[in-house]
Design a protein around this motif. Sequence first.
Motif, PDB file in Angstrom:
ATOM      1  N   ASP A  35      38.123   9.411  50.820  1.00 22.95           N
ATOM      2  CA  ASP A  35      39.464   8.841  50.697  1.00 22.95           C
ATOM      3  C   ASP A  35      39.686   8.117  49.364  1.00 22.95           C
ATOM      4  N   VAL A  36      38.714   8.201  48.454  1.00 22.14           N
ATOM      5  CA  VAL A  36      38.786   7.470  47.187  1.00 22.14           C
ATOM      6  C   VAL A  36      38.536   8.427  46.027  1.00 22.14           C
ATOM      7  N   ASN A  37      39.315   8.260  44.966  1.00 21.35           N
ATOM      8  CA  ASN A  37      39.065   8.986  43.727  1.00 21.35           C
ATOM      9  C   ASN A  37      38.431   7.977  42.759  1.00 21.35           C
ATOM     10  N   PRO A  38      37.127   8.092  42.501  1.00 21.02           N
ATOM     11  CA  PRO A  38      36.450   7.118  41.638  1.00 21.02           C
ATOM     12  C   PRO A  38      37.073   6.984  40.251  1.00 21.02           C
ATOM     13  N   ASP A  39      37.712   8.043  39.775  1.00 17.50           N
ATOM     14  CA  ASP A  39      38.350   7.981  38.463  1.00 17.50           C
ATOM     15  C   ASP A  39      39.486   6.966  38.434  1.00 17.50           C
ATOM     16  N   GLU A  40      40.094   6.713  39.579  1.00 14.65           N
ATOM     17  CA  GLU A  40      41.189   5.741  39.644  1.00 14.65           C
ATOM     18  C   GLU A  40      40.700   4.332  39.315  1.00 14.65           C
ATOM     19  N   GLY A  41      39.536   3.970  39.800  1.00 13.42           N
ATOM     20  CA  GLY A  41      38.986   2.652  39.494  1.00 13.42           C
ATOM     21  C   GLY A  41      38.730   2.487  38.006  1.00 13.42           C
ATOM     22  N   VAL A  42      38.182   3.506  37.395  1.00 12.90           N
ATOM     23  CA  VAL A  42      37.918   3.466  35.954  1.00 12.90           C
ATOM     24  C   VAL A  42      39.237   3.445  35.186  1.00 12.90           C
ATOM     25  N   ARG A  43      40.196   4.236  35.627  1.00 17.68           N
ATOM     26  CA  ARG A  43      41.500   4.268  34.958  1.00 17.68           C
ATOM     27  C   ARG A  43      42.170   2.897  35.027  1.00 17.68           C
ATOM     28  N   GLU A  44      42.099   2.272  36.201  1.00 17.40           N
ATOM     29  CA  GLU A  44      42.782   0.993  36.398  1.00 17.40           C
ATOM     30  C   GLU A  44      42.057  -0.181  35.745  1.00 17.40           C
ATOM     31  N   TYR A  45      40.731  -0.196  35.802  1.00 18.03           N
ATOM     32  CA  TYR A  45      39.976  -1.362  35.351  1.00 18.03           C
ATOM     33  C   TYR A  45      39.159  -1.123  34.084  1.00 18.03           C
ATOM     34  N   GLY A  46      38.981   0.120  33.698  1.00 14.91           N
ATOM     35  CA  GLY A  46      38.175   0.425  32.525  1.00 14.91           C
ATOM     36  C   GLY A  46      36.707   0.560  32.876  1.00 14.91           C
ATOM     37  N   LYS A  68      34.866   0.913  43.262  1.00 13.57           N
ATOM     38  CA  LYS A  68      35.682  -0.037  44.008  1.00 13.57           C
ATOM     39  C   LYS A  68      35.094  -1.436  43.798  1.00 13.57           C
ATOM     40  N   TYR A  69      35.929  -2.433  43.903  1.00 14.03           N
ATOM     41  CA  TYR A  69      35.529  -3.838  43.814  1.00 14.03           C
ATOM     42  C   TYR A  69      34.952  -4.202  42.444  1.00 14.03           C
ATOM     43  N   PRO A  70      35.820  -4.236  41.412  1.00 13.06           N
ATOM     44  CA  PRO A  70      35.340  -4.644  40.084  1.00 13.06           C
ATOM     45  C   PRO A  70      34.848  -6.091  40.124  1.00 13.06           C
ATOM     46  N   ILE A  71      33.770  -6.345  39.404  1.00 10.10           N
ATOM     47  CA  ILE A  71      33.156  -7.681  39.416  1.00 10.10           C
ATOM     48  C   ILE A  71      32.878  -8.169  37.996  1.00 10.10           C
ATOM     49  N   ASP A  72      33.803  -7.881  37.091  1.00 10.36           N
ATOM     50  CA  ASP A  72      33.612  -8.227  35.687  1.00 10.36           C
ATOM     51  C   ASP A  72      34.229  -9.565  35.283  1.00 10.36           C
ATOM     52  N   THR A  73      35.182 -10.076  36.051  1.00  9.18           N
ATOM     53  CA  THR A  73      35.832 -11.344  35.725  1.00  9.18           C
ATOM     54  C   THR A  73      35.878 -12.231  36.962  1.00  9.18           C
ATOM     55  N   GLU A  74      36.161 -13.506  36.764  1.00 11.87           N
ATOM     56  CA  GLU A  74      36.271 -14.417  37.901  1.00 11.87           C
ATOM     57  C   GLU A  74      37.343 -13.935  38.874  1.00 11.87           C
ATOM     58  N   LYS A  75      38.482 -13.532  38.349  1.00  7.76           N
ATOM     59  CA  LYS A  75      39.580 -13.060  39.196  1.00  7.76           C
ATOM     60  C   LYS A  75      39.150 -11.849  40.028  1.00  7.76           C
ATOM     61  N   HIS A  76      38.472 -10.896  39.387  1.00  6.49           N
ATOM     62  CA  HIS A  76      38.024  -9.701  40.103  1.00  6.49           C
ATOM     63  C   HIS A  76      36.942 -10.025  41.125  1.00  6.49           C
ATOM     64  N   ILE A  77      36.042 -10.939  40.789  1.00  4.22           N
ATOM     65  CA  ILE A  77      34.987 -11.338  41.732  1.00  4.22           C
ATOM     66  C   ILE A  77      35.607 -11.946  42.977  1.00  4.22           C
ATOM     67  N   ARG A  78      36.545 -12.859  42.788  1.00  3.82           N
ATOM     68  CA  ARG A  78      37.201 -13.492  43.939  1.00  3.82           C
ATOM     69  C   ARG A  78      37.964 -12.465  44.778  1.00  3.82           C
ATOM     70  N   TYR A  92      32.874   1.450  55.285  1.00  2.00           N
ATOM     71  CA  TYR A  92      31.471   1.542  54.883  1.00  2.00           C
ATOM     72  C   TYR A  92      30.593   1.271  56.090  1.00  2.00           C
ATOM     73  N   ASP A  93      29.327   1.700  56.026  1.00  6.47           N
ATOM     74  CA  ASP A  93      28.412   1.312  57.096  1.00  6.47           C
ATOM     75  C   ASP A  93      27.892  -0.097  56.777  1.00  6.47           C
ATOM     76  N   ALA A  94      27.210  -0.699  57.733  1.00  7.51           N
ATOM     77  CA  ALA A  94      26.787  -2.102  57.607  1.00  7.51           C
ATOM     78  C   ALA A  94      25.894  -2.344  56.394  1.00  7.51           C
ATOM     79  N   ASP A  95      24.972  -1.431  56.121  1.00  7.26           N
ATOM     80  CA  ASP A  95      24.091  -1.589  54.963  1.00  7.26           C
ATOM     81  C   ASP A  95      24.864  -1.523  53.649  1.00  7.26           C
ATOM     82  N   GLU A  96      25.855  -0.650  53.607  1.00 11.26           N
ATOM     83  CA  GLU A  96      26.669  -0.540  52.401  1.00 11.26           C
ATOM     84  C   GLU A  96      27.475  -1.821  52.164  1.00 11.26           C
ATOM     85  N   VAL A  97      28.025  -2.382  53.225  1.00 13.55           N
ATOM     86  CA  VAL A  97      28.778  -3.643  53.112  1.00 13.55           C
ATOM     87  C   VAL A  97      27.859  -4.743  52.597  1.00 13.55           C
ATOM     88  N   GLU A  98      26.652  -4.823  53.127  1.00 11.87           N
ATOM     89  CA  GLU A  98      25.707  -5.836  52.661  1.00 11.87           C
ATOM     90  C   GLU A  98      25.355  -5.641  51.185  1.00 11.87           C
TER      91      GLU A  98
END
Length: 86
Positions: free
Chosen positions: A13-24, A35-45, A60-66
């Motif tokens: 259900d996800v196109n990984p290219d979209e994340g790169v397009r949107e966030y670099g 998914k879930y960019p973690i490069d800035t404080e805003k993105h981390i939060r 995601y399955d439980a291990d993936e979430v962890e």
Amino acid sequence: MSEKSTAIDRREDVNPDEGVREYGDVEFADTKNHKYPIDTEKHIRAAWSYINHKDNASKYDADEVETIKRRIKAAAKKKDVEIESE
């Protein structure tokens, strides 16, 4: 302390290219699907907030979430960002 590595499966259900397009070319907590960019404080939060919503975590399955949560926590610690515990 070594990081337990759980592979995250490619989501249909996800196109990984979209994340790169949107966030670099940034670090993502879900590196497979960009998914879930973690490069800035805003993105981390935001990543922490989103992965703690049941509807997002249920994709995601439980291990993936962890794994995603562990990566977000590591990024928060690295950038000295306070996030709420679960």
